[in-house]
Write an enzyme that holds these catalytic residues in place. Structure first.
Site, PDB file in Angstrom:
ATOM      1  N   PRO A  37       0.837  -1.204   0.000  1.00  0.00           N
ATOM      2  CA  PRO A  37       0.000   0.000   0.000  1.00  0.00           C
ATOM      3  C   PRO A  37       0.871   1.253   0.000  1.00  0.00           C
ATOM      4  O   PRO A  37       1.809   1.372   0.785  1.00  0.00           O
ATOM      5  CB  PRO A  37      -0.779  -0.129   1.319  1.00  0.00           C
ATOM      6  N   GLU A  38       0.573   2.168  -0.917  1.00  0.00           N
ATOM      7  CA  GLU A  38       1.316   3.420  -1.001  1.00  0.00           C
ATOM      8  C   GLU A  38       0.447   4.548  -0.455  1.00  0.00           C
ATOM      9  O   GLU A  38      -0.610   4.295   0.135  1.00  0.00           O
ATOM     10  CB  GLU A  38       1.747   3.653  -2.446  1.00  0.00           C
TER      11      GLU A  38
END
Length: 274
Positions: free
Chosen positions: A2-3
């Site tokens: 996840p960014e």
């Protein structure tokens, strides 16, 4: 992993549900994910603490508690946070359960168990190196064209590696770095300091665009990512190059290439990105 867009969507999907709720119990199925303090102290300090709000810095989630402590969670590769009603079904990879005063649960699940959790006073967050040294984030006043230009001038490594470095820009990861370079027409192996003023400006706007678009589309889901309600994102249907090896470039039709750059699988158009 996840960014920034995915972590921001998780924050938004949780904040209204858990702000003002009290954690009445912490149950461990895998205590080693807690890096500070000891798991026993982590449980003791969190029990009967009220969650005041949920913030984010880069890829870190920060749960501010009523005693000025902060629960910090980094999801790493496959971490997930989900709000589940008391009768809801838990993720089969559940590792830590935060039981709330209304009977519902905040569940931390993690397939590869690489996530990290910390609990410490707000004024001691500097102890988390990645959080303390993080550079400015896209979509903030601190991340300006002047900042990006001056930062890139100082570095003679490959632009892909520089953009991935959280010390220079907070929140960018492999997917969104590939996407912003594609939009800006910059090859991932270009030397950062070699970019022209025009290229710097194109890159600056591309970075902000891909982050804003990722948030608008609820994040990018290929395998593990879900928001706090367990929903997938849809940004994977809007990608220009990432995950599109051998598919035609959306601009020129040339097959997208994939190669290792800065130790990461990298997608780009060899014609549009010189």
């Amino acid at each position: 992993m996840p960014e920034m867009p995915e972590v921001e969507i998780i924050r938004r999907s949780l904040i209204d549900k858990i702000s003002g709720r009290t954690i009445v119990e912490v149950e461990f199925l895998l205590a080693r994910l807690v890096k500070w303090p000891s798991s026993a102290e982590f449980q003791a300090v969190l029990t009967n603490r009220k969650i005041e709000t949920v913030a984010r810095r880069g890829k870190y989630l920060l749960f501010h508690l009523d005693d000025k402590q902060v629960l910090v969670i980094h999801l790493r590769m496959t971490g997930r946070l989900q709000y589940i009603t008391r009768d809801g079904e838990k993720d089969k990879f559940t590792r830590i359960i935060f039981k709330l005063d209304n009977g519902d649960l905040l569940v931390y699940a993690d397939t590869r168990t690489l996530g990290t959790l910390y609990l410490m006073p707000f004024d001691e967050l500097w102890r988390i190196a990645g959080l303390f040294t993080m550079g400015p984030e896209p979509l903030t006043p601190e991340f300006s064209l002047v900042y990006l230009t001056e930062m890139l001038k100082k570095h003679h490594g490959k632009i892909k590696a520089i953009l991935l470095n959280q010390k220079y820009i907070g929140g960018l990861g492999n997917i969104y770095v590939d996407e912003c370079m594609a939009i800006a027409g910059i090859h991932p192996e270009r030397i950062a300091s070699s970019l022209s003023e025009n290229e710097n400006e194109k890159l600056y706007h591309a970075i902000n665009k891909v982050i804003a678009d990722g948030i608008e589309h609820g994040g990018t889901t290929f395998r593990d990512y879900r928001d706090g309600d367990g929903k997938s994102g849809s940004h994977q249907y809007h990608l220009n190059v990432y995950g599109r090896k051998d598919e035609p470039c959306l601009s020129c039709g040339t097959p997208i290439h994939r190669k290792e750059v800065a130790g990461r699988g990298t997608h780009f158009c060899p014609k549009c990105q010189k």
